[in-house]
Design an enzyme around this catalytic site. Sequence first.
Site, short mmCIF file in Angstrom:
data_model
loop_
_atom_site.label_atom_id
_atom_site.label_comp_id
_atom_site.label_asym_id
_atom_site.label_seq_id
_atom_site.Cartn_x
_atom_site.Cartn_y
_atom_site.Cartn_z
CB ALA A 124 -0.92 -0.02 1.23
CB SER A 132 3.49 9.64 -10.89
OG SER A 132 2.86 8.86 -11.89
CG ASP A 241 14.72 -0.32 -8.47
OD1 ASP A 241 14.06 0.53 -9.10
OD2 ASP A 241 15.77 -0.04 -7.86
CD GLN A 280 5.40 -8.86 -48.38
OE1 GLN A 280 5.07 -7.79 -48.88
NE2 GLN A 280 6.41 -9.56 -48.82
CD GLU A 364 4.63 -3.58 -9.33
OE1 GLU A 364 5.87 -3.67 -9.30
OE2 GLU A 364 3.87 -4.47 -8.91
N GLY A 365 4.60 2.19 -11.64
CA GLY A 365 5.28 3.27 -12.35
C GLY A 365 4.82 3.31 -13.80
N1 CAA Z 1 16.12 2.22 -4.89
C1 CAA Z 1 16.59 2.73 -3.70
N2 CAA Z 1 16.68 4.06 -3.45
C2 CAA Z 1 16.28 4.89 -4.42
C3 CAA Z 1 15.77 4.42 -5.66
C4 CAA Z 1 15.70 3.05 -5.86
N3 CAA Z 1 15.26 2.56 -7.01
N4 CAA Z 1 15.43 5.48 -6.43
C5 CAA Z 1 15.73 6.57 -5.71
N5 CAA Z 1 16.25 6.20 -4.51
C6 CAA Z 1 16.70 7.09 -3.43
C7 CAA Z 1 17.49 8.26 -3.98
O1 CAA Z 1 18.86 7.94 -4.07
C8 CAA Z 1 17.22 9.33 -2.97
O2 CAA Z 1 18.06 9.12 -1.85
P1 CAA Z 1 18.79 10.38 -1.12
O3 CAA Z 1 17.66 11.23 -0.63
O4 CAA Z 1 19.57 9.75 -0.03
O5 CAA Z 1 19.59 11.06 -2.15
C9 CAA Z 1 15.79 9.05 -2.52
O6 CAA Z 1 15.54 7.66 -2.83
C10 CAA Z 1 14.75 9.87 -3.25
O7 CAA Z 1 14.99 9.70 -4.63
P2 CAA Z 1 14.51 10.74 -5.71
O8 CAA Z 1 14.84 12.13 -5.24
O9 CAA Z 1 15.03 10.30 -7.03
O10 CAA Z 1 12.94 10.55 -5.66
P3 CAA Z 1 11.80 11.42 -6.30
O11 CAA Z 1 10.85 11.74 -5.23
O12 CAA Z 1 12.35 12.50 -7.16
O13 CAA Z 1 10.98 10.41 -7.28
C11 CAA Z 1 10.26 8.63 -8.63
C12 CAA Z 1 11.34 9.25 -7.72
C13 CAA Z 1 11.04 7.85 -9.64
C14 CAA Z 1 9.37 9.60 -9.32
C15 CAA Z 1 9.41 7.72 -7.71
O14 CAA Z 1 8.57 8.47 -6.85
C16 CAA Z 1 8.58 6.74 -8.46
O15 CAA Z 1 9.11 5.70 -8.87
N6 CAA Z 1 7.26 7.02 -8.62
C17 CAA Z 1 6.33 6.04 -9.15
C18 CAA Z 1 5.65 5.34 -8.02
C19 CAA Z 1 5.21 3.97 -8.40
O16 CAA Z 1 5.86 3.25 -9.14
N7 CAA Z 1 4.10 3.55 -7.81
C20 CAA Z 1 3.62 2.23 -7.98
C21 CAA Z 1 2.63 1.90 -6.93
S1 CAA Z 1 2.65 0.22 -6.41
C22 CAA Z 1 1.80 -0.65 -7.58
O17 CAA Z 1 1.49 -0.16 -8.64
C23 CAA Z 1 1.55 -2.07 -7.22
C24 CAA Z 1 0.42 -2.69 -7.95
O18 CAA Z 1 -0.70 -2.24 -7.95
C25 CAA Z 1 0.64 -3.93 -8.68
#
Ligand code: CAA
Length: 381
Positions: A124, A132, A241, A280, A364-365
């Site tokens: 959650a 996002s 990831d 084709q 998941e993004g």
């Molecule tokens: N792994 C570990 N740490 C990470 C990371 C990663 N992949 N990516 C970034 N970080 C760290 C950064 O290094 C940073 O650390 P510091 O503060 O120490 O420097 C910190 O996390 C914050 O990183 P960012 O400043 O890059 O983060 P941001 O706020 O600018 O945004 C984003 C990053 C890529 C936009 C992120 O918010 C994102 O991926 N958003 C999409 C959300 C998403 O995928 N939601 C899916 C919901 S779940 C789902 O969908 C499940 C389902 O239903 C099946």
Amino acid sequence: MDLDLTPEQRMIRDTARDFATRDVLPHAAGIDRRHEFPREIMAKLGTLGLMGVGVPEAWGGAGMDTVSYVLALEEIARACAATAVIMSVNNSLVCGPILAHGSDAQKRAWLPDLASGRKLGCFALSEPESGSDAGALRTSARRAGDSGFILNGTKNFVTNGPVADVVVLLASTDPAAGSKGISAFIVDARNPGLKFGPPDDKLGIRGAPSAQLFATDAVVSADAMLGVPGSGYKIALGALDAGRIGIAAQALGIARAAFEDATKYALERKTFGQPIARHQAIEFKLADMSTEIDAARLMIWRAAVKKDQGARYTSEAAMAKLLASEVANRVAKEAVQVFGGYGYLTDFPVERHFRDAKITEIYEGTSEIQRMVIARAVLGA
Ligand code: CAA
């Protein structure tokens, strides 16, 4: 396409393929039509070790690598995309972060049941006003003396939520700190302060129930926290990831289903005196689909190998998900075209593949978020 798969990797792929063909595929249309959670299938996936593929045997899992995981997930998704996402969430977004960040007590409490399919997990993170921009979440976890936390807030689109036993939940323990104030919690879904809304009525993956989750003064003990205070955002992004590789494999399975169904149909259906596959116009479509599917699979395997090597694989996972999800949508769209008018009827599975494919570009993004992640890696930002 086998490349250099180990005997163990081939074995898990073949086991998943046999199970998917025999026990999942025949039920996929009914699961979709009835919006039915495939309870018995999930239990059998647990028995096969597919609900905790990467969880070490000591914690009740299969103890296999990420390549094995994506091989299995592709096979399950080829049969039923809804079943595949239920499996993916449990593996990547629940077992994954508990394994990576949990204490021994937390691992002992949750992993054996989750990995064996006796229990199911959900994740959650998203909220009505933060999808996002996940770091802007508002659910709060207020300290209640030394004994624990009180959770309040609303979560959206919680896949597996209505049928889950445990929730990995992200909430802010320090709102002033922004995303650095987010912490992760492992919460029993029977917590009296948690309530799921009605299941979402969706375009596709209808057998994978999702819903809103309301936390209203939900009291959790201090030992429900996963990792340390303020580490929740990184835990969530790390889990995502791995989750993105899983969704890429799901998309690949959907693409393969659409391609295989279209190829079979094109060899049977005749126009102008020959199978349409020999025209084709259709032959080129099948060639493009096959090429894109192989490209997506190679990207997914690369991301999985990098994860197994212990290297940071954020960008490779984003690329794999971006490509595979867009391939799934292109292939499913073209597959409907190959079927012509029949492709528009619910009598054939191809319209389900078309509907199921769409979500892989969103959850998941979104594809836009994947491009943002990739661009940051390219530009060194
Ligand atoms: N792994 C570990 N740490 C990470 C990371 C990663 N992949 N990516 C970034 N970080 C760290 C950064 O290094 C940073 O650390 P510091 O503060 O120490 O420097 C910190 O996390 C914050 O990183 P960012 O400043 O890059 O983060 P941001 O706020 O600018 O945004 C984003 C990053 C890529 C936009 C992120 O918010 C994102 O991926 N958003 C999409 C959300 C998403 O995928 N939601 C899916 C919901 S779940 C789902 O969908 C499940 C389902 O239903 C099946």
